[in-house]
Design a protein around this motif. Structure first.
Motif, PDB file in Angstrom:
ATOM      1  N   GLU A 201      42.711  65.657  33.712  1.00  0.00           N
ATOM      2  CA  GLU A 201      43.496  66.881  33.554  1.00  0.00           C
ATOM      3  C   GLU A 201      44.843  66.610  32.893  1.00  0.00           C
ATOM      4  O   GLU A 201      45.411  67.489  32.248  1.00  0.00           O
ATOM      5  N   SER A 202      45.344  65.394  33.018  1.00  0.00           N
ATOM      6  CA  SER A 202      46.685  65.095  32.498  1.00  0.00           C
ATOM      7  C   SER A 202      46.732  64.016  31.433  1.00  0.00           C
ATOM      8  O   SER A 202      47.739  63.848  30.747  1.00  0.00           O
ATOM      9  N   GLU A 203      45.630  63.265  31.272  1.00  0.00           N
ATOM     10  CA  GLU A 203      45.649  62.117  30.358  1.00  0.00           C
ATOM     11  C   GLU A 203      44.381  62.017  29.529  1.00  0.00           C
ATOM     12  O   GLU A 203      43.348  62.573  29.890  1.00  0.00           O
ATOM     13  N   VAL A 204      44.511  61.255  28.439  1.00  0.00           N
ATOM     14  CA  VAL A 204      43.348  60.851  27.649  1.00  0.00           C
ATOM     15  C   VAL A 204      43.357  59.333  27.615  1.00  0.00           C
ATOM     16  O   VAL A 204      44.274  58.714  27.064  1.00  0.00           O
ATOM     17  N   ARG A 205      42.338  58.741  28.210  1.00  0.00           N
ATOM     18  CA  ARG A 205      42.239  57.286  28.268  1.00  0.00           C
ATOM     19  C   ARG A 205      41.127  56.795  27.348  1.00  0.00           C
ATOM     20  O   ARG A 205      40.082  57.440  27.242  1.00  0.00           O
ATOM     21  N   VAL A 206      41.362  55.666  26.717  1.00  0.00           N
ATOM     22  CA  VAL A 206      40.350  55.054  25.864  1.00  0.00           C
ATOM     23  C   VAL A 206      40.101  53.636  26.359  1.00  0.00           C
ATOM     24  O   VAL A 206      41.050  52.850  26.532  1.00  0.00           O
ATOM     25  N   TYR A 207      38.842  53.324  26.580  1.00  0.00           N
ATOM     26  CA  TYR A 207      38.433  51.995  27.029  1.00  0.00           C
ATOM     27  C   TYR A 207      37.629  51.322  25.920  1.00  0.00           C
ATOM     28  O   TYR A 207      36.822  51.970  25.246  1.00  0.00           O
ATOM     29  N   THR A 208      37.832  50.030  25.737  1.00  0.00           N
ATOM     30  CA  THR A 208      37.083  49.262  24.746  1.00  0.00           C
ATOM     31  C   THR A 208      35.997  48.457  25.450  1.00  0.00           C
ATOM     32  O   THR A 208      36.279  47.742  26.426  1.00  0.00           O
ATOM     33  N   VAL A 209      34.766  48.569  24.966  1.00  0.00           N
ATOM     34  CA  VAL A 209      33.633  47.885  25.592  1.00  0.00           C
ATOM     35  C   VAL A 209      33.794  46.370  25.439  1.00  0.00           C
ATOM     36  O   VAL A 209      34.006  45.859  24.341  1.00  0.00           O
ATOM     37  N   ILE A 210      33.695  45.663  26.564  1.00  0.00           N
ATOM     38  CA  ILE A 210      33.829  44.199  26.531  1.00  0.00           C
ATOM     39  C   ILE A 210      32.540  43.491  26.943  1.00  0.00           C
ATOM     40  O   ILE A 210      32.396  42.284  26.705  1.00  0.00           O
ATOM     41  N   ALA A 211      31.610  44.225  27.559  1.00  0.00           N
ATOM     42  CA  ALA A 211      30.377  43.570  28.007  1.00  0.00           C
ATOM     43  C   ALA A 211      29.297  44.586  28.317  1.00  0.00           C
ATOM     44  O   ALA A 211      29.569  45.770  28.562  1.00  0.00           O
ATOM     45  N   ALA A 212      28.047  44.097  28.300  1.00  0.00           N
ATOM     46  CA  ALA A 212      26.891  44.878  28.748  1.00  0.00           C
ATOM     47  C   ALA A 212      26.026  43.931  29.574  1.00  0.00           C
ATOM     48  O   ALA A 212      25.794  42.778  29.178  1.00  0.00           O
ATOM     49  N   VAL A 213      25.574  44.415  30.722  1.00  0.00           N
ATOM     50  CA  VAL A 213      24.868  43.544  31.658  1.00  0.00           C
ATOM     51  C   VAL A 213      23.563  44.187  32.115  1.00  0.00           C
ATOM     52  O   VAL A 213      23.544  45.353  32.526  1.00  0.00           O
ATOM     53  N   LYS A 214      22.481  43.413  32.031  1.00  0.00           N
ATOM     54  CA  LYS A 214      21.214  43.807  32.646  1.00  0.00           C
ATOM     55  C   LYS A 214      21.174  43.155  34.021  1.00  0.00           C
ATOM     56  O   LYS A 214      21.319  41.933  34.141  1.00  0.00           O
ATOM     57  N   THR A 215      20.973  43.950  35.041  1.00  0.00           N
ATOM     58  CA  THR A 215      21.033  43.384  36.383  1.00  0.00           C
ATOM     59  C   THR A 215      20.055  44.097  37.305  1.00  0.00           C
ATOM     60  O   THR A 215      19.214  44.887  36.858  1.00  0.00           O
ATOM     61  N   TYR A 216      20.169  43.848  38.596  1.00  0.00           N
ATOM     62  CA  TYR A 216      19.360  44.530  39.615  1.00  0.00           C
ATOM     63  C   TYR A 216      20.145  44.483  40.916  1.00  0.00           C
ATOM     64  O   TYR A 216      21.242  43.901  40.984  1.00  0.00           O
ATOM     65  N   THR A 217      19.622  45.112  41.939  1.00  0.00           N
ATOM     66  CA  THR A 217      20.407  45.307  43.163  1.00  0.00           C
ATOM     67  C   THR A 217      20.862  44.006  43.811  1.00  0.00           C
ATOM     68  O   THR A 217      21.915  43.968  44.464  1.00  0.00           O
ATOM     69  N   ALA A 218      20.092  42.933  43.632  1.00  0.00           N
ATOM     70  CA  ALA A 218      20.466  41.654  44.251  1.00  0.00           C
ATOM     71  C   ALA A 218      21.194  40.738  43.266  1.00  0.00           C
ATOM     72  O   ALA A 218      21.523  39.600  43.603  1.00  0.00           O
ATOM     73  N   GLY A 219      21.452  41.243  42.059  1.00  0.00           N
ATOM     74  CA  GLY A 219      22.138  40.441  41.055  1.00  0.00           C
ATOM     75  C   GLY A 219      23.593  40.854  40.914  1.00  0.00           C
ATOM     76  O   GLY A 219      24.255  41.213  41.903  1.00  0.00           O
ATOM     77  N   PHE A 220      24.103  40.806  39.684  1.00  0.00           N
ATOM     78  CA  PHE A 220      25.485  41.229  39.429  1.00  0.00           C
ATOM     79  C   PHE A 220      25.659  42.688  39.836  1.00  0.00           C
ATOM     80  O   PHE A 220      24.856  43.548  39.491  1.00  0.00           O
ATOM     81  N   ARG A 221      26.727  42.969  40.544  1.00  0.00           N
ATOM     82  CA  ARG A 221      27.009  44.332  40.991  1.00  0.00           C
ATOM     83  C   ARG A 221      28.359  44.756  40.424  1.00  0.00           C
ATOM     84  O   ARG A 221      29.392  44.131  40.705  1.00  0.00           O
ATOM     85  N   CYS A 222      28.321  45.847  39.647  1.00  0.00           N
ATOM     86  CA  CYS A 222      29.556  46.324  39.024  1.00  0.00           C
ATOM     87  C   CYS A 222      30.493  46.953  40.043  1.00  0.00           C
ATOM     88  O   CYS A 222      31.674  47.160  39.759  1.00  0.00           O
ATOM     89  N   ASP A 223      29.979  47.254  41.233  1.00  0.00           N
ATOM     90  CA  ASP A 223      30.812  47.866  42.273  1.00  0.00           C
ATOM     91  C   ASP A 223      31.315  46.838  43.293  1.00  0.00           C
ATOM     92  O   ASP A 223      31.849  47.201  44.336  1.00  0.00           O
ATOM     93  N   SER A 224      31.132  45.550  42.977  1.00  0.00           N
ATOM     94  CA  SER A 224      31.568  44.518  43.918  1.00  0.00           C
ATOM     95  C   SER A 224      33.082  44.366  43.936  1.00  0.00           C
ATOM     96  O   SER A 224      33.639  43.763  44.858  1.00  0.00           O
ATOM     97  N   MET A 225      33.730  44.903  42.909  1.00  0.00           N
ATOM     98  CA  MET A 225      35.186  44.910  42.878  1.00  0.00           C
ATOM     99  C   MET A 225      35.656  46.275  42.429  1.00  0.00           C
ATOM    100  O   MET A 225      35.452  46.672  41.288  1.00  0.00           O
ATOM    101  N   ILE A 226      36.239  47.033  43.322  1.00  0.00           N
ATOM    102  CA  ILE A 226      36.790  48.348  43.025  1.00  0.00           C
ATOM    103  C   ILE A 226      38.304  48.242  42.884  1.00  0.00           C
ATOM    104  O   ILE A 226      38.892  48.664  41.888  1.00  0.00           O
ATOM    105  N   ASN A 227      38.905  47.666  43.886  1.00  0.00           N
ATOM    106  CA  ASN A 227      40.342  47.392  43.868  1.00  0.00           C
ATOM    107  C   ASN A 227      40.544  45.933  44.270  1.00  0.00           C
ATOM    108  O   ASN A 227      40.228  45.545  45.406  1.00  0.00           O
ATOM    109  N   ALA A 228      41.028  45.148  43.341  1.00  0.00           N
ATOM    110  CA  ALA A 228      41.189  43.715  43.594  1.00  0.00           C
ATOM    111  C   ALA A 228      42.272  43.461  44.635  1.00  0.00           C
ATOM    112  O   ALA A 228      43.357  44.053  44.577  1.00  0.00           O
ATOM    113  N   VAL A 229      41.953  42.581  45.545  1.00  0.00           N
ATOM    114  CA  VAL A 229      42.939  42.202  46.563  1.00  0.00           C
ATOM    115  C   VAL A 229      44.080  41.436  45.905  1.00  0.00           C
ATOM    116  O   VAL A 229      45.249  41.617  46.242  1.00  0.00           O
ATOM    117  N   ASP A 230      43.718  40.586  44.948  1.00  0.00           N
ATOM    118  CA  ASP A 230      44.721  39.791  44.255  1.00  0.00           C
ATOM    119  C   ASP A 230      44.173  39.386  42.887  1.00  0.00           C
ATOM    120  O   ASP A 230      43.052  39.753  42.502  1.00  0.00           O
TER     121      ASP A 230
END
Length: 286
Positions: A201-230
């Motif tokens: 509603e307030s911004e226009v953001r542009v992201y540049t693609v850096i990777a594409a991953v073929k995975t499955y539920t027991a493999g790489f998970r894109c939701d394993s890091m939402i907010n990094a602790v550090d």
């Protein structure tokens, strides 16, 4: 519609040209015969050279009219092309206006958190967010009615300030929703469609693609890091992306740079997922 205008213009031009040529051809022959017939009936004689000269003049007249007809044809085609081009421009403008109106209406839905677009693909949809009912729009449209295709939606654990915005969408057979994400398996496709646009509603953001991953539920998970602790957790996630990416990218990501992960179903194996990951490279106020 632009092609139809061109075809219509060409057809009209050909018909007009044919009619003119038919009329002129018959008219010229008739005029020549009448002239010679009148000349001879009056008691005059015409040698072969005289007949040739008369016929030559008629041929020159026909050639001149052929040239005129060709110019008419060319003019009609040019006019048709310009008309078709103008129509295409107007159509594009109308589509853009319609998109703006549609966005405005859909932002009126309180569940709409953003609008995602990838130029040159079918990805042009509202992004829904219902943290109290995480998969509400998995099979629902904006009205809350059943729709198998559903709508793209953001992970309930995210918000627009998260380190990693995870957005899910269906892989539809009719090439809608997130089905075209699978084409990012090809690095050439990535190079041609490297920008992901996310409008809030307030911004226009542009992201540049850096990777594409073929995975499955027991493999790489894109939701394993939402907010990094550090920084260490963030860097570990980036290294995990690099290890699983289908191609090497010279564009990295550093701690503090927001990521976006677009996830859809993939049928390369059971419970397969295909994920396109980008990093924020531009953010402007609306």
């Amino acid at each position: 519609m632009g092609k139809r205008i061109m075809i219509f213009s060409l057809t009209i031009s050909i018909l007009v040209l044919f009619a003119i040529n038919l009329y002129l051809g018959n008219g010229a022959c008739q005029e020549t015969e009448e002239f010679i017939g009148t000349f001879v009936s009056n008691g005059y004689t015409m040698d072969a050279y005289a007949v040739y000269e008369v016929d030559k003049m008629e041929r020159l007249k026909i050639i001149a009219l052929y040239v005129l007809s060709a110019l008419l044809l060319l003019g009609t085609l040019i006019f048709g092309y310009k008309l078709a081009s103008t129509y295409q421009v107007l159509s594009a403008d109308e589509q853009q206006i319609e998109t703006v109106i549609q966005k405005k209406k859909q932002f009126e839905n309180s569940d709409t958190i953003a609008w995602i677009t990838i130029k040159g693909t079918e990805v042009n949809y509202p992004v829904m967010w219902t943290p109290d009912a995480p998969e509400y729009y998995l099979h629902r449209n904006l009205k809350g009615e059943y729709s198998y295709a559903g709508l793209p939606f953001m992970d309930y654990r995210c918000d627009l300030s998260s380190d990693n915005l995870v957005i899910y969408g269906h892989n539809m057979l009719n090439k809608t929703m997130f089905s075209q994400l699978l084409q990012y398996e090809n690095a050439d496709f990535r190079d041609k469609h490297s920008r992901i646009r996310l409008e809030t509603e307030s911004e226009v953001r542009v992201y540049t693609v850096i990777a594409a991953v073929k995975t499955y539920t027991a493999g790489f998970r894109c939701d394993s890091m939402i907010n990094a602790v550090d920084e260490q957790e963030y860097d570990s996630f980036i290294n995990d992306i690099k290890d699983n990416s289908l191609y090497t990218s010279d564009i990295g990501a550093e701690y503090g740079e927001q990521l976006i992960s677009l996830s859809t179903c993939s049928y390369h194996r059971e419970n397969g997922r295909f994920v396109v990951i980008g990093k924020l490279t531009s953010c402007k106020d609306k």
